[in-house]
Design an enzyme around this catalytic site. Structure first.
Site, PDB file in Angstrom:
ATOM      1  N   ASP A   1     -37.633  34.269 -55.017  1.00  0.00           N
ATOM      2  CA  ASP A   1     -37.604  34.544 -56.453  1.00  0.00           C
ATOM      3  C   ASP A   1     -37.740  33.292 -57.312  1.00  0.00           C
ATOM      4  O   ASP A   1     -37.773  33.387 -58.540  1.00  0.00           O
ATOM      5  CB  ASP A   1     -36.314  35.281 -56.830  1.00  0.00           C
ATOM      6  CG  ASP A   1     -36.369  36.761 -56.498  1.00  0.00           C
ATOM      7  OD1 ASP A   1     -37.468  37.262 -56.197  1.00  0.00           O
ATOM      8  OD2 ASP A   1     -35.316  37.424 -56.545  1.00  0.00           O
TER       9      ASP A   1
ATOM     10  N   ASN B   1     -28.735  40.827 -58.983  1.00  0.00           N
ATOM     11  CA  ASN B   1     -28.856  41.231 -57.582  1.00  0.00           C
ATOM     12  C   ASN B   1     -27.514  41.483 -56.909  1.00  0.00           C
ATOM     13  O   ASN B   1     -27.471  42.021 -55.804  1.00  0.00           O
ATOM     14  CB  ASN B   1     -29.655  40.186 -56.807  1.00  0.00           C
ATOM     15  CG  ASN B   1     -31.116  40.155 -57.212  1.00  0.00           C
ATOM     16  OD1 ASN B   1     -31.654  41.149 -57.687  1.00  0.00           O
ATOM     17  ND2 ASN B   1     -31.763  39.015 -57.053  1.00  0.00           N
TER      18      ASN B   1
ATOM     19  N   CYS C   1     -41.901  52.717 -54.174  1.00  0.00           N
ATOM     20  CA  CYS C   1     -42.082  51.977 -52.921  1.00  0.00           C
ATOM     21  C   CYS C   1     -42.758  52.847 -51.870  1.00  0.00           C
ATOM     22  O   CYS C   1     -42.560  54.054 -51.831  1.00  0.00           O
ATOM     23  CB  CYS C   1     -40.729  51.530 -52.368  1.00  0.00           C
ATOM     24  SG  CYS C   1     -39.999  50.179 -53.276  1.00  0.00           S
TER      25      CYS C   1
ATOM     26  N   ASP D   1     -37.753  51.254 -44.650  1.00  0.00           N
ATOM     27  CA  ASP D   1     -37.549  51.804 -43.307  1.00  0.00           C
ATOM     28  C   ASP D   1     -36.339  51.176 -42.625  1.00  0.00           C
ATOM     29  O   ASP D   1     -35.656  51.829 -41.825  1.00  0.00           O
ATOM     30  CB  ASP D   1     -38.802  51.621 -42.453  1.00  0.00           C
ATOM     31  CG  ASP D   1     -39.333  50.202 -42.455  1.00  0.00           C
ATOM     32  OD1 ASP D   1     -39.039  49.454 -43.401  1.00  0.00           O
ATOM     33  OD2 ASP D   1     -40.052  49.840 -41.511  1.00  0.00           O
ATOM     34  N   LEU D   2     -36.024  49.919 -42.951  1.00  0.00           N
ATOM     35  CA  LEU D   2     -34.856  49.266 -42.351  1.00  0.00           C
ATOM     36  C   LEU D   2     -33.558  49.916 -42.822  1.00  0.00           C
ATOM     37  O   LEU D   2     -32.588  50.006 -42.066  1.00  0.00           O
ATOM     38  CB  LEU D   2     -34.852  47.772 -42.681  1.00  0.00           C
ATOM     39  CG  LEU D   2     -36.050  46.960 -42.162  1.00  0.00           C
ATOM     40  CD1 LEU D   2     -35.927  45.505 -42.597  1.00  0.00           C
ATOM     41  CD2 LEU D   2     -36.141  47.050 -40.638  1.00  0.00           C
TER      42      LEU D   2
END
Length: 416
Positions: free
Chosen positions: A305, A23, A115, A123-124
């Site tokens: 997670d 990540n 997605c 959208d963010l």
């Protein structure tokens, strides 16, 4: 890797070397688009998502050599619309958008990884880039973005904490004109690592790791060297492996400070834990775990997670435990597979209630995602009998050599 044979009744003991953080590594690779300078990045995990990201970069014109340590030269980028067959494979490909816009003023990408707007907060990302001055058109599942001149620094209040959107805005703002403030930013260690990487290249970012990040835009970035942080989720997964099997383990090349909440819960479950600068030792020998009540939350809260792994721990614990998921929807799909193995789990809205039993039984199970794959494999290791875990292709997206590492600490896992 489609199907795994997992022998049960195992106690997992030994030493594990933790890989670099997926990540952190994924966005850092895409951040190399921001500079013409030569970059060297170490501790890159060997994962399918990483390999797809590298293929995307090469398609754009980036030159890459090396394996665990990569040498990257993005000075010759000449394509601004990556192909659908690569973009569609990983959600992380959204992070191409900000760097391309910031450096070249244009980008065109398909919606990543299948997605849908709203299901995960893509959208963010788009709202943040729009506030920085980008014009974005969304048509036929394709994002067409451009900006005249440079992006413009702005005060941006995130309506919802989002790791992905924080990364997108922070990366784009590094080359914007003026200063950008991201308020209600994500605080994850991966954000800190990305900011550290960008600052190494000449960016001016302060506040990463807090809810307010300030970025003073610069004209250009240079080259540099960076070492990716250890994977805290991989670390947590191996710690749960030892705890659930009543074993003991030492995780090396990790960062204990990134796992404070997880370590607290493991201690609450009855584990003895010791930590050093880059290692964590857990001992659960001879003790059945105690049940836990957990609520996922943005960092420094309990990581979403890790909730599947702790559901397994609760399933074989003493007592009744609960896990409430506040980050993502539909993250309890794996519970039906644990129930196949004898677990007593009930779902109530966004909470699962686990009634602990002494032992799981073997079964033929199907994994639905990355963390479910790891959880079901661990369940097979501690269950009575032989478990077959299907659809384990998810596993190589986020765990480097997971079956091999487990086999080194006492598991018996074979690829079928």
């Amino acid at each position: 890797m489609e199907k795994l044979y997992v022998e049960g009744n195992k106690i997992l003991n030994g030493h594990v070397i933790i890989s670099g953080s997926k990540n952190a590594a994924l966005p850092i690779l895409f951040m190399t688009i921001l500079t013409e300078g030569k970059i060297k990045i170490g501790n890159i995990p060997n994962l399918t998502d990483i390999n797809i990201a590298l293929k995307l970069l090469v398609y754009l014109g980036v030159k890459i050599t090396g394996n665990e340590t990569l040498c990257i030269d993005a000075s010759s980028i000449n394509i601004f619309c990556p192909p659908y067959n690569l973009i569609n494979k990983i959600r992380a490909s959204i992070w191409i958008l900000g760097p391309l816009l910031a450096r070249f003023g244009k980008a065109k990408i398909f919606l990543p990884g299948g997605c849908k707007i709203g299901s995960r907060p893509i959208d963010l990302h788009l709202n943040g880039l729009t506030q920085l001055g980008a014009t974005i058109n969304l048509k036929n599942n394709c994002i067409d973005a451009y900006v005249k001149g440079r992006l413009q620094g702005k005060y941006i209040l995130m309506e919802k904490i989002s790791v992905g959107a924080t990364i997108t805005i922070m990366s784009a703002a590094t080359l914007a004109k003026g200063s950008t403030i991201i308020d209600n930013a994500a605080c994850e260690p991966e954000i800190v690592d990305i900011a550290k990487f960008l600052n190494t290249l000449g960016a001016d970012i302060i506040g990463a790791g807090s809810n307010k990040i300030c970025i003073k835009g610069v004209l250009k970035l240079t080259g540099g060297t960076h070492q990716v942080i250890p994977d805290r989720i991989e670390t947590g997964t191996f710690l749960v492996a030892a705890a659930a099997s009543q074993g003991h383990i030492t995780c090396h090349k990790t960062e204990p400070k990134h796992l404070t909440n997880v370590l607290m819960k493991l201690t609450e479950a009855g584990a003895k834990i010791k930590t050093g600068k880059d290692w964590i030792k857990l001992d659960m020998r001879g003790k059945r775990p105690k049940s836990l009540n957990i609520c996922t939350a943005p960092y420094p809260g309990f990581p979403t997670d890790m909730q599947a792994q702790f559901a397994l721990l609760n399933s074989i614990s003493k007592g009744i435990g609960t896990i409430t998921e506040t980050i993502f929807e539909n993250r309890f799909i794996y519970t039906s597979e644990l129930i196949r193995m004898g677990a007593k789990i009930k779902i109530k809205n966004n909470t699962i209630i686990c009634y602990g039993i002494p032992k799981l039984i073997s079964s033929n199970v199907f994994s639905s995602d990355l963390r479910a794959s790891a959880t079901l494999i661990l369940a097979g290791c501690i269950a009575a009998g032989i478990t077959i875990v299907n659809h384990t292709y998810h596993l190589v997206r986020g765990y480097e050599s997971f079956p091999k590492k487990l086999n080194k600490i006492g598991a018996n896992i074979k690829i079928i």
